[in-house]
Design an enzyme around this catalytic site. Structure first.
Site, PDB file in Angstrom:
ATOM      1  CG  HIS A 227      -1.901   1.081   1.269  1.00  0.00           C
ATOM      2  ND1 HIS A 227      -1.570   2.374   1.637  1.00  0.00           N
ATOM      3  CD2 HIS A 227      -3.223   1.097   0.986  1.00  0.00           C
ATOM      4  CE1 HIS A 227      -2.655   3.127   1.573  1.00  0.00           C
ATOM      5  NE2 HIS A 227      -3.671   2.379   1.181  1.00  0.00           N
TER       6      HIS A 227
ATOM      7  CG  ASP B 274      -0.938   6.031   2.960  1.00  0.00           C
ATOM      8  OD1 ASP B 274      -0.418   6.960   2.317  1.00  0.00           O
ATOM      9  OD2 ASP B 274      -2.169   5.933   3.155  1.00  0.00           O
ATOM     10  CE  LYS B 275       1.318   0.778   7.481  1.00  0.00           C
ATOM     11  NZ  LYS B 275       2.164   1.088   8.617  1.00  0.00           N
TER      12      LYS B 275
ATOM     13  CD  GLU C  61       7.092  12.728   8.814  1.00  0.00           C
ATOM     14  OE1 GLU C  61       6.318  11.896   8.295  1.00  0.00           O
ATOM     15  OE2 GLU C  61       7.177  12.902  10.036  1.00  0.00           O
TER      16      GLU C  61
ATOM     17  CD  GLU D 269      13.552  19.591  12.554  1.00  0.00           C
ATOM     18  OE1 GLU D 269      13.430  20.793  12.322  1.00  0.00           O
ATOM     19  OE2 GLU D 269      13.413  19.100  13.692  1.00  0.00           O
TER      20      GLU D 269
ATOM     21  CE  LYS E  83      -7.531   0.331   1.870  1.00  0.00           C
ATOM     22  NZ  LYS E  83      -8.156   1.655   1.597  1.00  0.00           N
TER      23      LYS E  83
ATOM     24  CG  PHE F 165      -6.636  -3.051  -7.187  1.00  0.00           C
ATOM     25  CD1 PHE F 165      -5.826  -1.971  -7.493  1.00  0.00           C
ATOM     26  CD2 PHE F 165      -6.707  -3.451  -5.862  1.00  0.00           C
ATOM     27  CE1 PHE F 165      -5.102  -1.296  -6.522  1.00  0.00           C
ATOM     28  CE2 PHE F 165      -5.995  -2.792  -4.863  1.00  0.00           C
ATOM     29  CZ  PHE F 165      -5.189  -1.721  -5.193  1.00  0.00           C
TER      30      PHE F 165
ATOM     31  CG  ASP G  47      -3.957   7.128  -3.242  1.00  0.00           C
ATOM     32  OD1 ASP G  47      -3.809   8.341  -3.454  1.00  0.00           O
ATOM     33  OD2 ASP G  47      -4.581   6.678  -2.263  1.00  0.00           O
ATOM     34  CB  ALA G  48       0.292  10.454  -3.351  1.00  0.00           C
TER      35      ALA G  48
ATOM     36  NE  ARG H 151      -2.121   9.282   3.209  1.00  0.00           N
ATOM     37  CZ  ARG H 151      -2.180   9.783   1.967  1.00  0.00           C
ATOM     38  NH1 ARG H 151      -2.590  11.024   1.774  1.00  0.00           N
ATOM     39  NH2 ARG H 151      -1.840   9.046   0.933  1.00  0.00           N
ATOM     40  CE  LYS H 152      -4.313   3.403   4.839  1.00  0.00           C
ATOM     41  NZ  LYS H 152      -4.433   4.832   4.484  1.00  0.00           N
TER      42      LYS H 152
ATOM     43  CE  LYS I 238       6.491  11.060  14.576  1.00  0.00           C
ATOM     44  NZ  LYS I 238       5.239  11.306  15.307  1.00  0.00           N
TER      45      LYS I 238
ATOM     46  CE  LYS J 295      12.206  12.780  16.964  1.00  0.00           C
ATOM     47  NZ  LYS J 295      13.670  12.788  16.887  1.00  0.00           N
TER      48      LYS J 295
ATOM     49  CG  ASP K 149       4.043  11.275  18.720  1.00  0.00           C
ATOM     50  OD1 ASP K 149       3.236  11.490  19.635  1.00  0.00           O
ATOM     51  OD2 ASP K 149       4.277  12.084  17.813  1.00  0.00           O
TER      52      ASP K 149
END
Length: 404
Positions: free
Chosen positions: A16, A18-19, A44, A57, A177, A245, A253-254, A259-260, A280, A284, A286
């Protein structure tokens, strides 16, 4: 909790878009931690048709100095790592090919103002890399103490990816998916009411016998993954419901890092603080505090103190001590939630759950992150140095603290 309800979780494959971005970002984290275990990384990734862009960074010995000068050979290693990650996933398509894609590296030095707040100095302990809230969760729906809907969604895609890589399912392409809907009675899954799988496929597998072969294959994977008692003639399947597909991945798709986040965590069965993990370094919170809250939650359920538990931690940037600890056993606890909170706070080896203590207890300053970036960060086997937050080695400490 309601006694009878339907609940759904989705997952996405390593292919995917995003992955793809998450895995590239975490491959860069691993690369830099290999060079400097104390490196600071916020990487990123953007993926689109024949393009990968890095931004963020960084700071670390043997990587980049404060003026933004790269150490010799590191820029080349970064590009090699990106291309190797895309190749491993399996993208050799006209619209996204590991060898011919364009690559941009826009990483730059970490802000000095962030560094001064986070780094340890004098009598000041290392502070949190940012403010925020982080949640951990565990439940007894599966052996790995994860929500069943997400666990099965992940495992369907893991199996399909393994068959694609081995050649057992040559008609599959990387972008896939899944989605699983289960009916629950008294908090336990009793039936799979709907299964959705959308998989990128080879040319011609959207019609005729080829389409029938693909759909039969997917149903076979589902039958292997889900317990037989959950499946029946009433289970509704949606396999490639759009019909075709062929164009997928970053060409279709970008993709962006982070985003997941619901796929990465608990499939919507628990709250999410909003911060992504991939790209990260473990200073961090998060990332690291989300890992320690999962560790605590899993050990609480494994200790028999609850059947279901949510834990929250909160931090302020530059401050080492967490602002709050919250435990909610959703009415399933064998002792009061306040007693579990006190027990956690009283376990010395947890070090007060400061960022440094978390990294030390879970041994997070290692290049272990690319493997986390597809098929979930939680509910995975604690193999060697990988996924240490999935260990249940705090059970006896929790029991002793509760009994004290």
């Amino acid at each position: 909790m309601r006694s009878s309800y339907l609940f759904t979780s989705e997952s996405v494959s390593e292919g995917h878009p995003d992955k793809v971005a998450d895995q590239i970002s975490d491959a860069i984290v691993d690369l830099f931690l290999t060079k400097d275990p104390e490196a600071r990384i916020a990487c990123e990734t953007l993926t689109t048709t024949q393009l990968v862009v890095l931004a963020g960074e960084i700071r670390g010995k043997g990587i980049m100095d404060e003026a933004g000068n790269w150490a010799p050979g590191v820029q080349e290693e970064v590009e090699q790592t990106v291309r190797a990650t895309v190749k491993r996933i399996g993208y050799e398509q006209d619209g996204f090919h590991w060898e011919t894609l364009r690559f941009e590296n826009n990483l730059h030095p970490q802000s000095a103002h962030i560094a001064q707040g986070v780094d340890a100095s004098g009598n000041k302990d290392e502070g949190a890399g940012d403010q925020g809230i982080m949640f951990g969760f565990a439940c007894d729906e599966t052996p790995d103490l994860m929500p069943a809907t997400l666990d099965y969604s992940h495992k369907i895609l893991e199996r399909m990816a393994a068959d694609r890589h081995s050649g057992a399912a040559p008609f599959l392409e990387p972008d896939t998916k899944s989605q699983v809907t289960l009916k629950f009675e008294n908090g336990k899954p009793v039936a799979a009411t709907a299964i959705v799988v959308s998989t990128q496929h080879g040319k011609g597998y959207d019609q005729g016998d080829n389409e029938a072969e693909l759909k039969a294959y997917v149903k076979g994977v589902v039958a292997d993954v889900l317990p037989a008692e959950l499946l029946s003639d009433a289970t509704e399947y949606h396999i490639n419901p759009t019909g075709s597909f062929e164009i997928g991945g970053p060409d279709g798709d970008a993709g962006l890092t982070g985003r997941k986040i619901i796929v990465d965590t608990y499939g919507g069965a628990a709250p999410h603080g909003g911060g992504a993990f991939s790209g990260k370094d473990p200073t961090k919170v998060d990332r690291s505090a989300a890992y320690i809250t999962r560790y605590l939650a899993k050990n609480i359920v494994a200790a028999g103190l609850a059947k279901r538990v949510t834990i929250q931690l909160a931090y302020a940037i530059g401050v080492s001590k967490p602002l709050s600890l919250y435990v909610d056993t959703h009415g399933t606890g064998t002792v009061g939630d306040d007693r579990i909170e006190a027990a956690i706070q009283g376990i010395d080896k947890l070090g007060g759950l400061t960022p440094r203590a978390i990294r030390t207890h879970l041994s997070l300053n290692k290049p272990i992150y690319q493997r986390t970036a597809a098929y979930g960060h939680f509910g995975r086997k604690a193999e060697g140095d990988f996924f240490p937050w999935e260990k249940t080695d705090l059970v006896e400490d929790l029991k002793a603290a509760i009994a004290a």
